[in-house]
Design a protein around this motif. Structure first.
Motif, PDB file in Angstrom:
ATOM      1  N   GLN A 294      39.265  51.202  51.727  1.00  0.00           N
ATOM      2  CA  GLN A 294      38.396  50.426  50.852  1.00  0.00           C
ATOM      3  C   GLN A 294      38.705  48.958  51.124  1.00  0.00           C
ATOM      4  O   GLN A 294      39.755  48.460  50.740  1.00  0.00           O
ATOM      5  CB  GLN A 294      38.657  50.820  49.397  1.00  0.00           C
ATOM      6  CG  GLN A 294      37.678  50.221  48.393  1.00  0.00           C
ATOM      7  CD  GLN A 294      38.007  48.788  48.070  1.00  0.00           C
ATOM      8  OE1 GLN A 294      37.361  47.861  48.555  1.00  0.00           O
ATOM      9  NE2 GLN A 294      39.038  48.582  47.277  1.00  0.00           N
ATOM     10  N   GLY A 295      37.783  48.284  51.815  1.00  0.00           N
ATOM     11  CA  GLY A 295      38.106  46.982  52.397  1.00  0.00           C
ATOM     12  C   GLY A 295      37.759  45.777  51.565  1.00  0.00           C
ATOM     13  O   GLY A 295      38.170  44.658  51.917  1.00  0.00           O
ATOM     14  N   GLU A 296      37.009  45.967  50.482  1.00  0.00           N
ATOM     15  CA  GLU A 296      36.670  44.824  49.626  1.00  0.00           C
ATOM     16  C   GLU A 296      36.042  45.354  48.351  1.00  0.00           C
ATOM     17  O   GLU A 296      35.048  46.059  48.391  1.00  0.00           O
ATOM     18  CB  GLU A 296      35.685  43.884  50.339  1.00  0.00           C
ATOM     19  CG  GLU A 296      35.265  42.692  49.496  1.00  0.00           C
ATOM     20  CD  GLU A 296      34.090  41.938  50.109  1.00  0.00           C
ATOM     21  OE1 GLU A 296      34.177  41.551  51.285  1.00  0.00           O
ATOM     22  OE2 GLU A 296      33.071  41.775  49.400  1.00  0.00           O
ATOM     23  N   ASN A 297      36.607  45.017  47.229  1.00  0.00           N
ATOM     24  CA  ASN A 297      36.070  45.386  45.928  1.00  0.00           C
ATOM     25  C   ASN A 297      36.689  44.497  44.875  1.00  0.00           C
ATOM     26  O   ASN A 297      37.814  44.036  45.011  1.00  0.00           O
ATOM     27  CB  ASN A 297      36.371  46.850  45.605  1.00  0.00           C
ATOM     28  CG  ASN A 297      35.140  47.743  45.622  1.00  0.00           C
ATOM     29  OD1 ASN A 297      35.139  48.804  45.033  1.00  0.00           O
ATOM     30  ND2 ASN A 297      34.085  47.321  46.288  1.00  0.00           N
ATOM     31  N   GLY A 298      35.953  44.287  43.806  1.00  0.00           N
ATOM     32  CA  GLY A 298      36.478  43.502  42.711  1.00  0.00           C
ATOM     33  C   GLY A 298      35.447  43.392  41.614  1.00  0.00           C
ATOM     34  O   GLY A 298      34.294  43.800  41.772  1.00  0.00           O
ATOM     35  N   SER A 299      35.858  42.829  40.514  1.00  0.00           N
ATOM     36  CA  SER A 299      34.987  42.702  39.353  1.00  0.00           C
ATOM     37  C   SER A 299      34.910  41.238  38.922  1.00  0.00           C
ATOM     38  O   SER A 299      35.900  40.508  38.997  1.00  0.00           O
ATOM     39  CB  SER A 299      35.540  43.541  38.203  1.00  0.00           C
ATOM     40  OG  SER A 299      34.934  43.187  36.984  1.00  0.00           O
ATOM     41  N   PRO A 300      33.747  40.808  38.441  1.00  0.00           N
ATOM     42  CA  PRO A 300      33.666  39.453  37.874  1.00  0.00           C
ATOM     43  C   PRO A 300      34.429  39.374  36.553  1.00  0.00           C
ATOM     44  O   PRO A 300      34.703  40.374  35.899  1.00  0.00           O
ATOM     45  CB  PRO A 300      32.158  39.257  37.649  1.00  0.00           C
ATOM     46  CG  PRO A 300      31.467  40.360  38.372  1.00  0.00           C
ATOM     47  CD  PRO A 300      32.447  41.502  38.427  1.00  0.00           C
ATOM     48  N   SER A 301      34.737  38.153  36.148  1.00  0.00           N
ATOM     49  CA  SER A 301      35.321  37.929  34.827  1.00  0.00           C
ATOM     50  C   SER A 301      34.303  37.321  33.875  1.00  0.00           C
ATOM     51  O   SER A 301      34.611  37.033  32.721  1.00  0.00           O
ATOM     52  CB  SER A 301      36.533  36.997  34.936  1.00  0.00           C
ATOM     53  OG  SER A 301      36.156  35.743  35.486  1.00  0.00           O
ATOM     54  N   LEU A 302      33.086  37.141  34.366  1.00  0.00           N
ATOM     55  CA  LEU A 302      31.999  36.562  33.572  1.00  0.00           C
ATOM     56  C   LEU A 302      30.697  37.075  34.154  1.00  0.00           C
ATOM     57  O   LEU A 302      30.509  37.029  35.376  1.00  0.00           O
ATOM     58  CB  LEU A 302      32.047  35.033  33.626  1.00  0.00           C
ATOM     59  CG  LEU A 302      30.935  34.258  32.908  1.00  0.00           C
ATOM     60  CD1 LEU A 302      31.065  34.429  31.401  1.00  0.00           C
ATOM     61  CD2 LEU A 302      31.006  32.776  33.275  1.00  0.00           C
ATOM     62  N   GLY A 303      29.812  37.576  33.316  1.00  0.00           N
ATOM     63  CA  GLY A 303      28.544  38.096  33.799  1.00  0.00           C
ATOM     64  C   GLY A 303      27.476  37.020  33.861  1.00  0.00           C
ATOM     65  O   GLY A 303      27.607  35.942  33.285  1.00  0.00           O
ATOM     66  N   GLY A 304      26.414  37.328  34.577  1.00  0.00           N
ATOM     67  CA  GLY A 304      25.315  36.382  34.646  1.00  0.00           C
ATOM     68  C   GLY A 304      24.509  36.553  35.910  1.00  0.00           C
ATOM     69  O   GLY A 304      24.937  37.230  36.849  1.00  0.00           O
ATOM     70  N   PRO A 305      23.333  35.935  35.991  1.00  0.00           N
ATOM     71  CA  PRO A 305      22.471  36.076  37.170  1.00  0.00           C
ATOM     72  C   PRO A 305      23.075  35.437  38.405  1.00  0.00           C
ATOM     73  O   PRO A 305      23.777  34.424  38.322  1.00  0.00           O
ATOM     74  CB  PRO A 305      21.180  35.357  36.752  1.00  0.00           C
ATOM     75  CG  PRO A 305      21.627  34.381  35.697  1.00  0.00           C
ATOM     76  CD  PRO A 305      22.742  35.064  34.966  1.00  0.00           C
ATOM     77  N   ASN A 306      22.818  36.044  39.542  1.00  0.00           N
ATOM     78  CA  ASN A 306      23.244  35.513  40.839  1.00  0.00           C
ATOM     79  C   ASN A 306      24.752  35.356  40.939  1.00  0.00           C
ATOM     80  O   ASN A 306      25.254  34.458  41.606  1.00  0.00           O
ATOM     81  CB  ASN A 306      22.553  34.171  41.138  1.00  0.00           C
ATOM     82  CG  ASN A 306      22.469  33.917  42.633  1.00  0.00           C
ATOM     83  OD1 ASN A 306      22.470  34.839  43.441  1.00  0.00           O
ATOM     84  ND2 ASN A 306      22.413  32.657  43.016  1.00  0.00           N
ATOM     85  N   VAL A 360      32.877  34.620  40.480  1.00  0.00           N
ATOM     86  CA  VAL A 360      34.003  34.667  39.549  1.00  0.00           C
ATOM     87  C   VAL A 360      34.800  35.958  39.664  1.00  0.00           C
ATOM     88  O   VAL A 360      35.486  36.359  38.715  1.00  0.00           O
ATOM     89  CB  VAL A 360      33.522  34.443  38.094  1.00  0.00           C
ATOM     90  CG1 VAL A 360      33.009  33.036  37.919  1.00  0.00           C
ATOM     91  CG2 VAL A 360      32.445  35.460  37.715  1.00  0.00           C
ATOM     92  N   LYS A 361      34.738  36.603  40.826  1.00  0.00           N
ATOM     93  CA  LYS A 361      35.580  37.781  41.028  1.00  0.00           C
ATOM     94  C   LYS A 361      37.041  37.420  41.294  1.00  0.00           C
ATOM     95  O   LYS A 361      37.898  38.294  41.308  1.00  0.00           O
ATOM     96  CB  LYS A 361      35.042  38.633  42.180  1.00  0.00           C
ATOM     97  CG  LYS A 361      33.718  39.327  41.879  1.00  0.00           C
ATOM     98  CD  LYS A 361      33.317  40.260  42.994  1.00  0.00           C
ATOM     99  CE  LYS A 361      32.033  40.986  42.659  1.00  0.00           C
ATOM    100  NZ  LYS A 361      30.855  40.097  42.691  1.00  0.00           N
ATOM    101  N   GLY A 362      37.331  36.178  41.537  1.00  0.00           N
ATOM    102  CA  GLY A 362      38.707  35.781  41.804  1.00  0.00           C
ATOM    103  C   GLY A 362      39.613  36.050  40.617  1.00  0.00           C
ATOM    104  O   GLY A 362      39.193  36.000  39.459  1.00  0.00           O
ATOM    105  N   ILE A 363      40.899  36.301  40.904  1.00  0.00           N
ATOM    106  CA  ILE A 363      41.869  36.537  39.832  1.00  0.00           C
ATOM    107  C   ILE A 363      42.615  35.257  39.457  1.00  0.00           C
ATOM    108  O   ILE A 363      43.507  35.276  38.609  1.00  0.00           O
ATOM    109  CB  ILE A 363      42.862  37.661  40.212  1.00  0.00           C
ATOM    110  CG1 ILE A 363      43.654  37.318  41.470  1.00  0.00           C
ATOM    111  CG2 ILE A 363      42.104  38.973  40.392  1.00  0.00           C
ATOM    112  CD1 ILE A 363      44.752  38.335  41.793  1.00  0.00           C
TER     113      ILE A 363
END
Length: 516
Positions: A294-306, A360-363
């Motif tokens: 699994q070479g790249e995955n993550g979640s945002p910390s804030l939702g929104g368009p684009n 905003v997927k960064g930790i």
């Protein structure tokens, strides 16, 4: 991210984090000082949650630096340096304390060769040399393309690969020069990022397979021991993957590749393992010994368009942290190496590709000038995972776990009373030397929530190997004593009564496997 958005984010998540009023306007004196190492702070203020089992707290997990971990399942994404969307200098001191040795990066052909035949390595030397000096291990991607050559391919997401004879000759020279320069510091390589992004029609699986082969052959000629990742599929497309694998297989070149990578962004990190199993079956037709990564995955910390993949959900730093550690431990439970995107928020601009806002997927939170502001909750949660799990822990493969595509399904090791309204992910591990055990448990049926609602279950381990079992909340790193009246011993079997679980991983672990 603007100051107003930050205030809204902090209020929404009810974090108790003290920010200096000028933080977004003035660069931090030292980014290393932004990492809080105080146990009470890390499990109380910085990582504030409403979850507690109500038991005696024994302490908080101590982070392990990456240099103290020989090997583990994890990779941290340091992507987009080739397009200047992040600044390595801002986050480099966060890498070793996180506890993950391997770094995924793009090498940036267009950034390095701006004049035909002339390579300016200064920017990449600085990064690779620094990472190696810190004891870290770059996993370096050879793409993207270079528009100074006609048919040279694009330089961002959804870009076409090099296709013209001139561009492919230049590509060959670029790859050879790149590998020759860094072969003593880079042992793992990848070819091209997400060739099927956006279902584009110009990166056909046959052409991409050919590019993977020619690139891998150059790498292996110069660095025979190199590990090479192929495919880097942007979403799981079984038809595309089948043609890609078949093309390489028909040319007898599968032996060039250590693994094939995929990036499958899903709202519930536990919902795609059936799809991954389908991809595994396709690869098995042509190369059963080549691994999936699994070479790249993550979640945002804030939702929104684009906001990029899975952005249109009411994400918070709490749900991001849950998502990331569920993905890490779900992949570990399936024997799949796992890369999390990414170390810091990526400041995408209007010319950077399909994403035109802060990713905003960064930790680590960033600002409009790409400065590191502070670690998010996910940083500390991932530290907790890395502090416990390394390759000294071996998965127990005969658990009763129907999600596990690599396990021999059996009910001989574990039983639990989950009721009818909850689905759980449960994986077990034993230490190679001591055989002491640790089990991961979380509710997996839904997207991680922005609140914590535990449910109590009765959890029985058969043939348990514990001297002293303790309970760990991985989100905060808090370690708790399990009351004696909630543990029923019957020979080698242990039953934990009314064990609280929720949609973030908790552990039952032998105390000897933890440092706190």
């Amino acid at each position: 991210m603007g100051y107003g958005c930050l205030r809204k984010l902090m209020h929404t998540n009810r974090f108790y984090i003290a920010l200096l009023s000028g933080m977004l306007l003035t660069a931090p004196v030292s980014v290393a000082q932004r990492i809080d190492t105080t146990a009470d702070q890390r499990s109380g203020v910085l990582v504030k949650t409403t979850f507690s089992p109500g038991w005696k707290r024994l302490g908080t997990l101590k982070p392990r630096p990456a240099t103290a971990i020989k090997s583990s399942n994890w990779i941290i994404g340091c992507e987009t340096l080739d397009r200047d969307l992040t600044d390595y200098e801002q986050y480099k001191t966060y890498l070793v304390p996180l506890g993950i040795r391997r770094l995924r990066m793009q090498a940036g052909w267009a950034k390095t060769e701006k004049v035909k035949g002339v390579y300016d390595w200064a920017w990449l030397d600085k990064i690779i040399d620094d990472a190696a000096a810190r004891g870290l291990e770059p996993w370096l991607e050879t793409g993207y393309g270079n528009p100074i050559y006609e048919g040279g391919g694009g330089i961002n997401l959804s870009a076409g690969i090099p296709t013209s004879p001139e561009a492919l000759r230049a590509w060959d020279k670029w790859v050879a020069a790149l590998v020759d320069r860094y072969k003593t510091k880079v042992r793992e390589w990848e070819v091209w990022n997400e060739p099927n992004f956006g279902d584009n029609e110009f990166n056909t699986p046959e052409l991409v397979a050919d590019l993977n082969i020619r690139t891998a052959e150059i790498i292996k000629r110069i660095q025979p021991t190199a590990k090479i990742s192929g495919l880097a599929m942007g979403h799981i497309d079984l038809k595309y993957a089948d043609t890609f694998f078949k093309t390489i297989h028909q040319q007898g070149k599968m032996n060039l590749f250590d693994n094939m990578t995929y990036h499958d962004y899903v709202y519930n990190p536990d919902s795609n393992y059936d799809r991954v199993a389908d991809l595994r079956r396709v690869l098995d037709k042509y190369a059963p010994n080549v691994k999936l990564r699994q070479g790249e995955n993550g979640s945002p910390s804030l939702g929104g368009p684009n906001r990029g993949a899975i952005g249109d959900y009411d994400w918070s730093e709490l749900s991001q942290a849950k998502w990331n550690i569920r993905r890490m431990l779900g992949d570990l439970g399936h024997d799949i190496e796992s890369s999390i995107l990414g170390i810091i928020e990526m400041n995408y601009g209007k010319t950077s590709g399909p994403i035109t806002r802060m990713n905003v997927k960064g930790i680590i939170q960033s600002d409009s000038l790409k400065r590191a502001v502070r670690p998010k909750m996910a940083y500390y949660a991932m530290q907790n995972v890395a502090s416990v799990f390394d390759n000294e822990l071996v998965r127990i493969k005969n658990l009763h776990d129907t999600h596990n595509i690599n396990a021999t399904v059996s009910a001989d090791e574990i039983k639990y009373n989950k009721g009818t309204d909850r689905s759980l992910s449960v994986y077990g591990y034993a230490h190679k030397t001591t055989q002491k055990q640790v089990f991961t448990i979380w509710m997996d049926e839904a997207i991680p929530t922005n609140t914590n609602q535990p449910k109590n279950i009765n959890f029985t381990l058969l043939n348990a190997r514990f001297d002293q079992p303790v309970y760990v909340d991985l989100l905060t790193g808090a370690v708790y004593e399990i009351p004696d009246d909630q543990i029923l011993k019957k020979g080698r079997n242990l039953t934990f009564k009314n064990l609280p679980v929720y949609d973030s991983p908790v552990l039952i672990a032998d105390k000897s496997l933890l440092t706190f």
